[in-house]
Design a protein around this motif. Structure first.
Motif, mmCIF file in Angstrom:
data_model
loop_
_atom_site.group_PDB
_atom_site.id
_atom_site.type_symbol
_atom_site.label_atom_id
_atom_site.label_comp_id
_atom_site.label_asym_id
_atom_site.label_seq_id
_atom_site.Cartn_x
_atom_site.Cartn_y
_atom_site.Cartn_z
ATOM 1 N N GLY A 1 4.833 -5.052 5.265
ATOM 2 C CA GLY A 1 5.828 -5.598 6.179
ATOM 3 C C GLY A 1 6.695 -6.669 5.546
ATOM 4 O O GLY A 1 7.730 -7.043 6.093
ATOM 5 N N TYR A 2 6.275 -7.177 4.387
ATOM 6 C CA TYR A 2 7.037 -8.201 3.678
ATOM 7 C C TYR A 2 7.983 -7.603 2.637
ATOM 8 O O TYR A 2 8.613 -8.341 1.874
ATOM 9 C CB TYR A 2 6.095 -9.205 3.009
ATOM 10 N N THR A 3 8.082 -6.301 2.593
ATOM 11 C CA THR A 3 8.999 -5.662 1.646
ATOM 12 C C THR A 3 10.444 -6.002 2.002
ATOM 13 O O THR A 3 10.852 -5.893 3.157
ATOM 14 C CB THR A 3 8.805 -4.137 1.668
ATOM 15 N N VAL A 4 11.197 -6.415 0.994
ATOM 16 C CA VAL A 4 12.610 -6.742 1.219
ATOM 17 C C VAL A 4 13.543 -5.971 0.299
ATOM 18 O O VAL A 4 14.753 -5.920 0.543
ATOM 19 C CB VAL A 4 12.869 -8.256 1.054
ATOM 20 N N ARG A 5 13.016 -5.393 -0.783
ATOM 21 C CA ARG A 5 13.866 -4.694 -1.737
ATOM 22 C C ARG A 5 13.319 -3.308 -2.005
ATOM 23 O O ARG A 5 12.118 -3.160 -2.218
ATOM 24 C CB ARG A 5 13.949 -5.470 -3.051
ATOM 25 N N PRO A 6 14.235 -2.297 -2.005
ATOM 26 C CA PRO A 6 15.614 -2.391 -1.541
ATOM 27 C C PRO A 6 15.663 -2.436 -0.019
ATOM 28 O O PRO A 6 14.705 -2.018 0.647
ATOM 29 C CB PRO A 6 16.253 -1.118 -2.091
ATOM 30 N N CYS B 1 2.649 1.088 -1.189
ATOM 31 C CA CYS B 1 2.949 -0.118 -1.978
ATOM 32 C C CYS B 1 2.741 -1.341 -1.093
ATOM 33 O O CYS B 1 3.460 -1.511 -0.099
ATOM 34 C CB CYS B 1 4.392 -0.092 -2.467
ATOM 35 N N LEU B 2 1.789 -2.174 -1.455
ATOM 36 C CA LEU B 2 1.466 -3.325 -0.616
ATOM 37 C C LEU B 2 2.203 -4.596 -1.025
ATOM 38 O O LEU B 2 1.949 -5.665 -0.474
ATOM 39 C CB LEU B 2 -0.044 -3.558 -0.602
ATOM 40 N N THR B 3 3.114 -4.495 -1.992
ATOM 41 C CA THR B 3 4.031 -5.596 -2.304
ATOM 42 C C THR B 3 5.404 -5.015 -2.607
ATOM 43 O O THR B 3 5.543 -3.839 -2.952
ATOM 44 C CB THR B 3 3.548 -6.450 -3.495
ATOM 45 N N THR B 4 6.407 -5.856 -2.495
ATOM 46 C CA THR B 4 7.786 -5.375 -2.556
ATOM 47 C C THR B 4 8.222 -4.926 -3.939
ATOM 48 O O THR B 4 9.072 -4.040 -4.072
ATOM 49 C CB THR B 4 8.754 -6.461 -2.016
ATOM 50 N N GLU B 5 7.647 -5.500 -5.004
ATOM 51 C CA GLU B 5 8.172 -5.206 -6.340
ATOM 52 C C GLU B 5 7.927 -3.751 -6.756
ATOM 53 O O GLU B 5 8.771 -3.150 -7.435
ATOM 54 C CB GLU B 5 7.618 -6.170 -7.393
#
Length: 266
Positions: free
Chosen positions: A33-38, A10-14
């Motif tokens: 690396g920009y993943t914040v959730r969860p 997954c290349l984006t957090t959503e």
């Protein structure tokens, strides 16, 4: 079902957020690396890419059978992955409906359609509840408060479509709602004079990657005439919440908007 993807990057957090919400996190073998959730995803999953930059070999090393990307911003990496023989599904959420559709799509991709539909139903119920509450406030006050949403400060960039739609659901009037329909940031660049003329009663800042600074907004020449500035109604919603086109924009972003728009009644 062996034909479903077993190793997903997954290349984006959503999409990470959705797969965890569906209980399908074991399929994730790499994240941005920009993943914040969860939050636990950052501890549990290898970071194989940034957002628009990185080493494709790091992605290939985890042997994905599906990579989920987002928008034209990741078109180049999607192209390179396809050339390398990797299946890619490019998502492109721009509206609240797009966010809900993305959840259903990801659910279908991993064979969790029923759970995805249940997640969407919960978010739709939250939207309906927020809209009903907002309508009561509007009836009591006789109007919608005018809102300027600022995504960036230099140059000024106004809000994206889903943020604008959430403002409307919460009972506000986005002063640049027409511009919000454009996916291109260059089409969402009001001049300072246009913001002053719009006379927003509330300013919401969500500067992607840095803290919103109300004092800097108040110091802009001529902005002391704006009702939101002279009444000190300037608020931050963190970009990781409201600028992420995933469940969090609705589940957390919408209640925050209600609190901001109707502070004495929510």
């Amino acid at each position: 079902m062996p034909r479903l993807p077993q190793r997903i990057v997954c290349l984006t957090t959503e999409t990470v957020e959705v797969l965890y919400a569906l209980g399908e996190q074991d399929r994730i073998v790499g994240i941005s690396g920009y993943t914040v959730r969860p939050p636990q995803a950052r501890k549990e999953k290898p970071k194989v890419f940034a957002f628009t930059t990185g080493d494709i070999e790091k992605i290939l090393a985890v042997e994905p059978d599906l990579v989920l990307t987002f928008s034209d911003l990741q078109a180049d990496i999607a192209r390179d992955l396809i050339k390398a023989g990797i299946a890619v599904y490019a998502l492109n959420m721009r509206s609240v409906d797009d966010i809900l559709a993305m959840i259903e799509t990801v659910g279908r991709l991993v064979g969790a359609e029923d759970r995805a539909q249940a997640l969407v139903a919960g978010l739709e119920a939250q939207i309906a509840q927020a809209r009903a509450l907002a309508e009561k406030h509007i009836a009591q006050h006789g109007r919608r408060p005018r809102v300027y949403f600022e995504e960036w400060d230099d140059p000024l960039i106004s809000g994206l479509r889903w943020a604008s739609e959430l403002i409307e659901i919460a009972g506000g009037e986005d002063v640049f709602a027409e511009r919000a329909r454009s996916p291109l940031s260059r089409d969402r660049r009001p001049t300072p004079e246009e913001v002053i003329a719009a006379a927003p009663e509330i300013i919401i800042g969500s500067w992607c990657g840095k803290h919103f600074r109300p004092e800097r907004v108040a110091a802009r020449p001529g902005w002391e005439a704006i009702p939101a500035v002279n009444q000190a109604r300037m608020h931050e919603i963190k970009s990781a919440i409201i600028l992420t086109p995933g469940p969090v924009a609705i589940s957390e972003g919408l209640p925050l908007l209600l609190d901001i728009l109707w502070p004495s009644t929510t």
